[in-house]
Structures are given as structure tokens and as C-alpha cells.
Design an enzyme around this catalytic site. Structure first.
Site, short mmCIF file in Angstrom:
data_model
loop_
_atom_site.label_atom_id
_atom_site.label_comp_id
_atom_site.label_asym_id
_atom_site.label_seq_id
_atom_site.Cartn_x
_atom_site.Cartn_y
_atom_site.Cartn_z
N ASP A 214 0.87 -1.53 0.16
CA ASP A 214 -0.52 0.20 0.17
C ASP A 214 1.01 1.01 -0.15
O ASP A 214 2.51 1.05 0.85
CB ASP A 214 -0.92 -0.21 1.63
N GLU A 275 0.43 -0.52 -5.26
CA GLU A 275 -0.59 0.13 -4.85
C GLU A 275 0.44 1.66 -5.79
O GLU A 275 0.91 2.66 -4.78
CB GLU A 275 -0.92 0.43 -4.05
C1 BGC Z 1 -5.58 2.96 -0.08
C2 BGC Z 1 -6.99 3.90 0.25
C3 BGC Z 1 -6.38 4.08 2.11
C4 BGC Z 1 -5.30 5.00 1.46
C5 BGC Z 1 -4.88 5.71 3.04
C6 BGC Z 1 -4.19 3.72 -0.24
O1 BGC Z 1 -3.59 3.43 -0.41
O2 BGC Z 1 -6.11 2.26 -0.77
O3 BGC Z 1 -7.98 2.66 0.27
O4 BGC Z 1 -7.69 5.40 2.22
O5 BGC Z 1 -3.83 3.60 1.52
O6 BGC Z 1 -5.03 4.60 4.12
#
Ligand code: BGC
Length: 551
Positions: A214, A275
């Protein structure tokens, strides 16, 4: 003779491709997928109960959005304990059962690794906050303000306001790129790296096949904490100045972490999805690593920013990522991105358009990552009133920014109450059209979006040109039709996608690509196409998709 199960297949095929290069990934939002205990919230046993469905559909791997204990300020993306399961979703034992059952179904399970920040309720942060001299203080990013009441610099949070929050007890500010209760970890501290890496090892041992990483782009910030330049005088949806994020994003140090994380993944035969929001192909290329030694699957989000049916834009984007030297990873929507049905639908041909878009990302060279519900044409169900909003982003940004609840509504399983998701009212309202857009009904209809997806998935698992073939763009000047070939050894598959609302008679320019124009056999089409097609002129209905193989 029984085919070997996918997990028994050799690690690398004769083209050097690994399992994840031929797999179809499926992202599911655990809160919204299936509710096994009827409390209105999806859970891990709910996911387990749907594995058979996923196998039937042709899914090879699932990525579960965060299911760790969390205060849910950001619905799981604020992790308070990396070694457990949130009680809303079940227990560690439930997770082990899911992993075991998924293995039986040949479905790999990936988790969402929120490694850039934690929840402020995480015990690490609680300790860090307890005093300036706490050994964990430096696990997070603390700074003195510029002056009384003034944050250390001008960086803003993605969710509005300053990215710094003042802690009166210790008279310092801590950094949070996202919500204030999501303090960023300090990756310059080796202890942080060691502890977070251990998290991945622990889950690999339990049987997890990889992670979606993430928010990797904001893992590091400038070591000198310089102000970002402000662009113009306009404000964003939250009323903040617009900044060029050169000091709080994409710092070169993050690539070292990715390389070391990849090494551990490789040792565990696991895969990393990134991501990876990027604004150009060079940035994306960096995430693969100079020696293809960073993220195996950096998602190409530039693809998701094409919000109209524009063959020219898709062609350009495909060409870039296909020629990048890395293995392309295609995504159309996810828990942060509006659903396909809304983004591309014209209100009249939405089912056709859903099939058209499926035909695009599932026939390209690369790995597709599906989002739950796309296979039945789920649409966004956005909140109508501010008091209904569950996503803090929508709460802060209303009415300009309504947040992401709309693309996170419960999976529609059948036409019964609450779409068969739960016996009680779910945490987010079910989409209005669930009586006709659900798994049960669409399973029975041979022309449904669901059955179309299933055929496509089956085709891409069995057709050699779709599995291994190179991508060749065709008819590159056509403003209405996106056409390409996938070629492997003697096999050529043609894909013709009519992105316009009128019938197109397409004359494929095969000669200039050295492709012999024999008649083609229809493999799949979203309209009634003849079994044999003369490639000199292929008629494709409005928003129709045709996939065929040259004989
Ligand atoms: C996630 C989001 C989230 C954000 C902050 C992102 O990378 O995909 O859904 O709101 O991180 O936490």
C-alpha cells in the site's frame, strides 16, 4: 488424464513465465464480500464460503483489502496490530481455515500490507508518543514546529489540511500523509524495516502467497523536510493549496526497501503487487527495479485515468506499459476508483460496455487484477446525504468529494433481501439494481456479464497466444476501434473492440504487420458473430467485442 493442479505446475513455464504472470487476480473488500455471521459486515469465513464461486469463475489469486485489527478510521488502512485479524472479520483461526481451503481450490491468497503508516492506536505509536525519549519515538516522524502553532513545513495531507499534527504533551508535530490517526512510519530507522519485514515473514509462514504493498510512493519524505512548491492559486476539494509533491513523494530511498522486501518474497515463492500511482511510464518502470528486482506487479494506474472510451488513449497507454520492459499489470477499478459501469457506461449500453472493457483488460499481455463485483456489472452506489457517508474522505470533502463508499458496497449474490450478502442491513447500502445484477441470476443467463467474464477467463487460461503471445497494435489510426493481435509461435489471436455507439465494419491492416489474413474462427464475442469471420471486413456491433483466432 487429469491435468496437474495449478499449484503442482512447475514454477516457470517454457517462456520463463511464473505462476502470477498467467494468473487472474481478484481484489475483494472483506467488509463487503460476504457476511457469515449476519452482523451486516463481511468477514473472513464469508470469503471462505465463496471460494468455490471464485474457482468456478476462474480466479487464481485473491487480494484481500486489510483485515487486520483496526479502529477503522480508514476502514482497515489504519492497522493497530499486524499479527491478527480484526474481530469484525473473525479470528486467526478463520484466516488459517481460509488459507487451507483456498489451497484446496488452487487459489492463492494475498494480503494488503499497509507498510507506510500505522494506526495511532498501534502500540508502536502509543509508545512513540509517550515521551520524546521513548526508544520507539524515532519509529515515526516527529519535528518541532516552525513557530508557535506552526507546522514544520507546508506539506498537506491527501485527505485535507496540514500533514502534521501537533502533540501538546511532547510539544512536537508528527507527520501523517493520510488522516491524522495514520502516522507515517520512519523508514530511515532500521528497526522499522526489521519489524515490518518480520511481519511479511510471519504471514508467509502461515501460507500467504504475497502482498499488495500500500501507498509505497509516500514511504519516504525528504530528509531536509523542504517545503513543496505551490502551484497557482487554486485550492483543491479540501480547500488546500495545490502543491507539486516533490519532497513528500517518490523519494529514491524507497527503492532500496522494495528490493529487500522482494528478496524475502522471492525466498518464499511469493509475489508483490504495488499500489504504484505514477504520472509517467518512467516512474512506473522504476518500480519494477533496474534488474526486475523490486515489485513484481506494479499496477499501471495511468490506465485507470482514461475515463472515456478512447481507442487512441488506450493504445498509447498499452504501448507504453507493454514496451516498458516489465510485465504489465492492468487494473480498471478498485476500492479507491469508481466502477467501470459508471466510468464508461453511456446509460443505454452499459452491459455491452462492461463486456467490452472486460475484453480489453483480460486479453492484453500482462496480469489483470479484477475488482469484486465487476464481473456482474455492479455500479457505484454513492451516498446521497452527508450523514450517510462512511468514508472519512467523503466526510471531509462533502459535497465536492463524496468519498469512496460508492465502489465499496456489498457484493450482490442473489435477489433476496440485502442481495444475499447478509440477513441484516449491511454496513453500506446494497446497489439499487441488485435484483437483476447478482451472481445467482447471471449464472443462469448465458448472455450475462458474469458468464462472459467466465468464458474470457477460461480462454485466457487455455489459449496459448493469450497466455504467452506478444502484443501487436493494429489499425493504429482508427478513432473508434481498438484492435490488436496476440501472437505466439504459429498462433495469432485478434481482438477487435468497438468503442463507438455505431456498427463498425473493420478492415484489419494485417499485411503491414506481416500477419497472414486467413479467415478467423470466433473464440468469443459479446454479440452474435458468425463462427468463421473474414478478416478483410469484420462487422462489430456498437460497443461490441470480438476475439478470434486466425486459422
Ligand atoms: C488505500 C486507500 C487508503 C489510503 C490511505 C491507500 O493506499 O488504497 O484506500 O485510504 O491508502 O490509508
Amino acid at each position: 488424464m487429469a491435468l496437474p493442479s495449478r499449484s503442482q505446475q512447475t514454477a516457470v513455464d517454457k517462456e520463463g513465465h511464473q505462476w502470477w504472470q498467467h494468473a487472474v487476480f481478484y481484489e475483494l473488500y472483506p467488509r463487503s464480500f460476504a457476511d457469515s455471521n449476519n452482523d451486516g459486515i463481511g468477514d473472513i469465513p464469508g470469503v471462505t464460503s465463496k471460494l468455490e464461486y471464485l474457482r468456478w469463475l476462474g480466479v487464481d489469486a485473491i487480494w484481500i483489502a486489510p483485515m487486520f485489527p483496526s479502529p477503522h478510521v480508514d476502514w482497515g488502512y489504519d492497522v493497530s496490530d499486524y499479527y491478527n485479524v480484526d474481530p469484525d472479520y473473525g479470528t486467526l483461526q478463520n484466516m488459517d481455515e481460509l488459507l487451507a481451503k483456498a489451497k484446496q481450490q488452487d487459489i492463492r491468497v494475498l494480503l494488503d500490507f499497509v507498510l507506510t503508516y500505522t494506526s495511532d492506536q498501534n502500540k508502536w505509536f502509543q509508545e512513540a508518543k509517550s515521551s520524546r525519549s521513548n526508544p520507539k519515538r524515532d519509529w515515526y516522524i516527529w519535528r518541532d514546529g516552525k513557530g508557535p502553532g506552526q507546522p514544520p513545513n507546508n506539506w498537506t495531507s491527501l485527505f485535507g489540511g496540514s500533514a502534521w499534527k501537533f502533540d501538546p504533551a511532547s510539544d512536537q508535530w508528527y507527520y501523517h500523509y493520510f488522516y491524522p490517526p495514520q502516522p507515517n512510519l520512519n523508514w530511515r530507522n532500521p528497526e522499522v524495516e526489521k519489524n515490518l519485514f518480520d511481519v511479511t515473514r510471519w504471514w508467509y509462514k502461515r501460507g500467504v502467497a504475497g502482498f499488495r504493498l500500500d501507498a509505497v510512493d509516500v514511504m519516504y519524505v525528504d530528509s531536509q523536510f523542504r517545503d513543496n512548491p505551490v502551484v497557482g492559486t487554486d485550492k483543491n476539494a479540501f480547500g488546500d493549496p495545490v502543491e507539486r509533491e516533490i519532497y513528500d513523494k517518490n523519494q529514491p530511498e524507497l527503492h532500496g526497501v522494495l528490493r529487500r522486501l522482494r528478496k524475502i518474497a522471492d525466498e518464499n515463492n511469493a509475489v508483490l503487487i504495488g499500489e504504484t500511482w505514477t504520472s509517467d511510464i518512467d516512474q512506473l518502470r522504476k518500480y519494477y527495479g533496474e534488474h526486475n528486482d523490486e515489485v513484481n506487479m506494479p499496477m499501471d494506474f495511468m490506465f485507470t485515468t482514461i475515463n472515456k472510451l478512447s481507442p487512441a488513449d488506450f493504445r498509447k497507454q498499452i504501448q507504453w506499459v507493454d514496451g516498458s520492459g516489465g510485465w504489465p499489470v492492468y487494473v480498471l477499478s478498485n476500492h479507491d476508483i469508481r466502477r467501470v459501469y459508471d466510468r464508461y457506461g453511456d446509460g443505454q449500453h452499459n452491459d455491452q460496455i462492461a463486456k467490452l472493457m472486460a475484453s480489453l483488460y483480460l486479453t492484453l499481455r500482462g496480469t489483470p487484477v479484477m475488482y469484486y463485483g465487476e464481473e456482474i456489472g455492479m455500479e457505484n452506489n454513492d451516498p446521497k446525504r452527508p450523514e450517510d457517508v462512511k468514508d472519512s474522505m467523503g466526510k471531509a470533502g462533502w459535497p465536492k468529494e463524496k468519498g469512496r463508499d460508492g465502489e465499496r458496497t456489498p457484493m450482490q449474490w442473489n435477489a433476496k433481501a440485502n442481495a444475499g450478502f447478509s440477513a441484516v442491513a449491511p454496513w453500506l447500502p446494497v446497489g439499487a439494481r441488485y435484483k437483476s445484477y447478482n451472481v445467482d441470476i447471471q449464472k443462469k443467463d448465458p448472455n450475462s456479464i458474469l458468464n462472459y467474464y467466465r468464458l474470457l477467463l477460461s480462454l485466457r487460461h487455455t489459449n496459448a497466444a493469450l497466455l504467452e503471445g506478444k502484443y501487436i497494435a493494429l489499425n493504429e489510426d482508427d478513432p473508434n476501434v481498438l484492435a490488436y493481435a496476440r501472437i505466439y509461435q504459429t498462433k495469432t489471436v485478434l481482438v477487435v473492440l468497438n468503442m463507438s455507439g455505431v456498427l463498425q465494419k473493420v478492415r484489419l491492416d494485417l499485411a503491414s504487420k506481416d500477419i497472414h489474413a486467413h479467415p478467423a474462427k470466433t473464440l468469443l464475442s459479446s454479440f452474435a458473430a458468425p463462427k468463421q469471420v473474414d478478416v478483410d471486413e469484420i462487422s462489430v456491433e456498437p460497443f461490441g467485442a470480438w476475439v478470434g483466432e486466425i486459422q
